[in-house]
Scaffold this motif. Structure first.
Motif, PDB file in Angstrom:
ATOM      1  N   GLY A   9      42.616  37.733  47.531  1.00 50.08           N
ATOM      2  CA  GLY A   9      41.595  37.675  48.587  1.00 50.08           C
ATOM      3  C   GLY A   9      41.579  36.290  49.213  1.00 50.08           C
ATOM      4  O   GLY A   9      40.546  35.826  49.700  1.00 50.08           O
ATOM      5  N   THR A  11      42.683  35.113  51.893  1.00 50.62           N
ATOM      6  CA  THR A  11      42.599  34.976  53.352  1.00 50.62           C
ATOM      7  C   THR A  11      41.185  35.229  53.874  1.00 50.62           C
ATOM      8  O   THR A  11      40.962  35.205  55.077  1.00 50.62           O
ATOM      9  N   LEU A  13      36.718  34.674  53.688  1.00 54.53           N
ATOM     10  CA  LEU A  13      35.773  33.552  53.833  1.00 54.53           C
ATOM     11  C   LEU A  13      35.860  32.571  52.657  1.00 54.53           C
ATOM     12  O   LEU A  13      35.985  31.360  52.836  1.00 54.53           O
ATOM     13  N   VAL A  14      35.793  33.095  51.441  1.00 55.59           N
ATOM     14  CA  VAL A  14      35.764  32.225  50.260  1.00 55.59           C
ATOM     15  C   VAL A  14      37.150  31.622  50.007  1.00 55.59           C
ATOM     16  O   VAL A  14      37.284  30.421  49.743  1.00 55.59           O
ATOM     17  N   SER A  44      45.765  41.148  51.567  1.00 50.67           N
ATOM     18  CA  SER A  44      46.055  42.545  51.205  1.00 50.67           C
ATOM     19  C   SER A  44      47.409  42.988  51.740  1.00 50.67           C
ATOM     20  O   SER A  44      47.990  43.948  51.245  1.00 50.67           O
ATOM     21  N   ASP A  48      48.496  45.597  47.987  1.00 57.15           N
ATOM     22  CA  ASP A  48      47.229  46.306  47.916  1.00 57.15           C
ATOM     23  C   ASP A  48      46.872  46.387  46.437  1.00 57.15           C
ATOM     24  O   ASP A  48      47.501  47.120  45.666  1.00 57.15           O
ATOM     25  N   LEU A  49      45.881  45.617  46.050  1.00 58.07           N
ATOM     26  CA  LEU A  49      45.573  45.482  44.614  1.00 58.07           C
ATOM     27  C   LEU A  49      44.915  46.734  44.026  1.00 58.07           C
ATOM     28  O   LEU A  49      44.694  46.799  42.821  1.00 58.07           O
ATOM     29  N   LEU A  70      39.373  36.870  44.028  1.00 59.11           N
ATOM     30  CA  LEU A  70      38.305  37.061  45.019  1.00 59.11           C
ATOM     31  C   LEU A  70      38.392  38.419  45.711  1.00 59.11           C
ATOM     32  O   LEU A  70      37.412  38.874  46.295  1.00 59.11           O
ATOM     33  N   CYS A 113      35.254  36.825  40.924  1.00 61.18           N
ATOM     34  CA  CYS A 113      34.065  36.558  41.728  1.00 61.18           C
ATOM     35  C   CYS A 113      33.125  37.759  41.709  1.00 61.18           C
ATOM     36  O   CYS A 113      33.484  38.854  42.158  1.00 61.18           O
ATOM     37  N   TYR A 144      29.180  49.608  44.060  1.00 60.91           N
ATOM     38  CA  TYR A 144      29.800  48.278  44.178  1.00 60.91           C
ATOM     39  C   TYR A 144      29.260  47.351  43.083  1.00 60.91           C
ATOM     40  O   TYR A 144      30.022  46.634  42.418  1.00 60.91           O
ATOM     41  N   LYS A 148      31.312  45.449  39.946  1.00 62.95           N
ATOM     42  CA  LYS A 148      31.298  43.990  39.748  1.00 62.95           C
ATOM     43  C   LYS A 148      30.769  43.634  38.358  1.00 62.95           C
ATOM     44  O   LYS A 148      31.283  42.745  37.694  1.00 62.95           O
ATOM     45  N   VAL A 174      27.088  33.562  51.001  1.00 68.06           N
ATOM     46  CA  VAL A 174      28.051  32.546  51.442  1.00 68.06           C
ATOM     47  C   VAL A 174      28.146  32.566  52.967  1.00 68.06           C
ATOM     48  O   VAL A 174      28.048  33.628  53.581  1.00 68.06           O
ATOM     49  N   ARG A 321      37.309  37.875  62.918  1.00 70.51           N
ATOM     50  CA  ARG A 321      36.944  39.272  62.650  1.00 70.51           C
ATOM     51  C   ARG A 321      35.628  39.567  63.347  1.00 70.51           C
ATOM     52  O   ARG A 321      34.582  39.065  62.969  1.00 70.51           O
TER      53      ARG A 321
HETATM   54  P1  NDP Z   1      36.218  38.632  52.871  1.00 71.70           P
HETATM   55  O1  NDP Z   1      35.909  40.000  53.368  1.00 71.70           O
HETATM   56  O2  NDP Z   1      36.106  37.493  53.804  1.00 71.70           O
HETATM   57  O3  NDP Z   1      37.697  38.639  52.249  1.00 71.70           O
HETATM   58  C1  NDP Z   1      38.117  39.650  51.415  1.00 71.70           C
HETATM   59  C2  NDP Z   1      39.494  39.317  50.913  1.00 71.70           C
HETATM   60  O4  NDP Z   1      39.912  40.357  49.995  1.00 71.70           O
HETATM   61  C3  NDP Z   1      40.545  39.251  52.014  1.00 71.70           C
HETATM   62  O5  NDP Z   1      41.483  38.242  51.706  1.00 71.70           O
HETATM   63  C4  NDP Z   1      41.203  40.619  51.940  1.00 71.70           C
HETATM   64  O6  NDP Z   1      42.527  40.619  52.397  1.00 71.70           O
HETATM   65  C5  NDP Z   1      41.165  40.865  50.431  1.00 71.70           C
HETATM   66  N1  NDP Z   1      41.257  42.278  50.089  1.00 71.70           N
HETATM   67  C6  NDP Z   1      40.404  43.272  50.434  1.00 71.70           C
HETATM   68  N2  NDP Z   1      40.863  44.460  49.957  1.00 71.70           N
HETATM   69  C7  NDP Z   1      42.020  44.191  49.286  1.00 71.70           C
HETATM   70  C8  NDP Z   1      42.975  44.986  48.598  1.00 71.70           C
HETATM   71  N3  NDP Z   1      42.826  46.311  48.489  1.00 71.70           N
HETATM   72  N4  NDP Z   1      44.057  44.381  48.066  1.00 71.70           N
HETATM   73  C9  NDP Z   1      44.232  43.047  48.191  1.00 71.70           C
HETATM   74  N5  NDP Z   1      43.368  42.237  48.813  1.00 71.70           N
HETATM   75  C10 NDP Z   1      42.272  42.802  49.368  1.00 71.70           C
HETATM   76  O7  NDP Z   1      35.338  38.418  51.593  1.00 71.70           O
HETATM   77  P2  NDP Z   1      34.658  37.086  51.026  1.00 71.70           P
HETATM   78  O8  NDP Z   1      35.621  35.963  51.103  1.00 71.70           O
HETATM   79  O9  NDP Z   1      33.314  36.971  51.631  1.00 71.70           O
HETATM   80  O10 NDP Z   1      34.457  37.524  49.509  1.00 71.70           O
HETATM   81  C11 NDP Z   1      35.295  37.066  48.462  1.00 71.70           C
HETATM   82  C12 NDP Z   1      34.611  37.417  47.161  1.00 71.70           C
HETATM   83  O11 NDP Z   1      33.332  36.826  47.143  1.00 71.70           O
HETATM   84  C13 NDP Z   1      34.412  38.924  46.969  1.00 71.70           C
HETATM   85  O12 NDP Z   1      34.720  39.246  45.629  1.00 71.70           O
HETATM   86  C14 NDP Z   1      32.928  39.112  47.254  1.00 71.70           C
HETATM   87  O13 NDP Z   1      32.394  40.180  46.524  1.00 71.70           O
HETATM   88  C15 NDP Z   1      32.361  37.791  46.784  1.00 71.70           C
HETATM   89  N6  NDP Z   1      31.064  37.417  47.358  1.00 71.70           N
HETATM   90  C16 NDP Z   1      30.925  37.202  48.707  1.00 71.70           C
HETATM   91  C17 NDP Z   1      29.689  36.827  49.215  1.00 71.70           C
HETATM   92  C18 NDP Z   1      29.484  36.565  50.678  1.00 71.70           C
HETATM   93  O14 NDP Z   1      28.336  36.275  51.064  1.00 71.70           O
HETATM   94  N7  NDP Z   1      30.512  36.645  51.511  1.00 71.70           N
HETATM   95  C19 NDP Z   1      28.514  36.675  48.341  1.00 71.70           C
HETATM   96  C20 NDP Z   1      28.793  36.892  46.950  1.00 71.70           C
HETATM   97  C21 NDP Z   1      30.015  37.258  46.496  1.00 71.70           C
HETATM   98  P3  NDP Z   1      42.847  40.847  53.993  1.00 71.70           P
HETATM   99  O15 NDP Z   1      42.494  39.581  54.672  1.00 71.70           O
HETATM  100  O16 NDP Z   1      44.301  41.116  54.018  1.00 71.70           O
HETATM  101  O17 NDP Z   1      42.017  42.005  54.417  1.00 71.70           O
END
Ligand code: NDP
Length: 322
Positions: A9, A11, A13-14, A44, A48-49, A70, A113, A144, A148, A174, A321
């Protein structure tokens, strides 16, 4: 051989926050990249995980020694409420594939995470790390949330049975550059930034749903990133750590909106549609454990983080996005 750190993950936000910190903090400092480290930020499109074979191939390709996990299938209220089974299954698949592959490949350390949605719906505040399993999560996204929560169980089980160094982090809300600014599906800050920009562009009022009274703790993605780097290098227990600003740093949604208006430079009419629901009034989380283990932390002031987020969105409007 040096350490190879795979960020799943990477790419989002985190993940982008971690990439920024690693590359912009002084080399070999507490949070900066070390000479013996190679960092990989996977999306992804590489694997695809949800698929075990693709997960194994990704690990075969990079041979990580450490993993920050992540990747998650995330969504807004509507996607969760209408898809509890899908959200549960897809996240369980991702987490199980990643954690079991880490076990198979003898990865030295994994941080997964979680999110504050793992906490029980009815629980005494502030939230702390001891309260995760004390009752059912909120019904809207229970699929969900349970997926987690299960990561915490898996971490403890793999630690107990196989001695794996698996742990987790629990961030509060975040925000930061590279967020999802989709008007339907985004979290409150990116959604309001986008809405405010559109109001400015179209000379329309900036109207927010609800009363603006609920309180939330927001953490800037680059602060959060430092906490992940700290946890990777300095924390070796399976118990999770909440990554949050202090309880005294809660802000109202109204304060968030006012800060956005200022950062965007919006001068039009600004109002609340009180017919729309507010959601939970507050759900404060304690960062006592984090601060005691890290030895203090200097958080980015909210307005400064918000300015950077707005600036990033303006500069990347065509590719963000939305
Ligand atoms: P984003 O939606 O910004 O990013 C999600 C990431 O996961 C992307 O890199 C995406 O890849 C990847 N991803 C999604 N599906 C798959 C898959 N099937 N296989 C491989 N990779 C995948 O999420 P955040 O950065 O916001 O979240 C990161 C973590 O932080 C998550 O676990 C979330 O639950 C947790 N979190 C986030 C919060 C928030 O406020 N944003 C708050 C608390 C926890 P691609 O770019 O290719 O789609």
């Amino acid at each position: 051989m040096g350490d190879i750190i795979l960020v799943t993950g990477g790419t989002g936000l985190v993940g982008k926050g971690i990439e920024y910190v690693i590359n912009n903090e002084p080399a070999n400092s507490r949070f900066g990249k070390r000479d013996n480290e190679t960092w990989i930020f996977a999306s992804s499109s590489e694997a695809d995980l949800r698929n075990l074979e693709q997960t194994r191939k990704l690990f075969e390709k990079y041979q990580p020694t450490h993993v920050i996990h992540l990747a998650a299938v995330v969504g807004g209220l509507f996607k969760n409420m209408n898809g509890n089974a899908t959200m549960m299954r897809e996240n369980i698949l991702i987490n199980d594939n990643v954690l079991h592959t880490c076990y198979e490949r003898k990865v030295k350390k994994v941080i997964s995470c979680l999110s504050t949605c793992v906490f029980p719906d009815k629980v005494e505040y502030p939230l702390d790390e001891s309260k995760i399993h004390l009752g059912p999560p909120h019904p809207s996204n229970f699929g969900y949330s349970h997926a987690k929560r299960l990561v915490d169980i898996q971490n403890r089980a793999y630690n107990q049975q196989f001695g794996c160094n698996f742990t987790s982090a629990i961030p509060t809300n975040v925000y930061g550059p590279h967020d999802n600014y989709d008007l339907q599906d985004a979290h409150v800050i990116p959604a309001l930034i986008h809405k405010c920009l559109l109001a400015k562009k179209n000379n329309k009022p900036f109207v927010m749903g609800g009363t603006g009274k609920p309180l939330r703790q927001f953490i800037f993605s680059r602060d959060l990133a430092k906490m992940f780097v700290w946890q990777l290098r300095e924390y070796d227990e399976p118990d999770p750590v909440i990554f949050s600003v202090g309880e005294d740093q809660e802000v109202t949604i109204k304060q968030v909106a006012e800060a956005i208006v200022k950062a965007v430079g919006f001068t039009g009419e600004f109002a609340f549609d009180t017919n729309l629901a507010d959601g939970q009034y507050r759900k404060p989380a304690s960062n006592k454990k984090l601060l005691s283990k890290m030895g203090g932390f200097e958080f980015t002031p909210f307005e400064e983080g918000l300015d950077l987020s707005v600036k990033w969105f303006l500069e990347n409007y065509d590719t963000a996005r939305t």
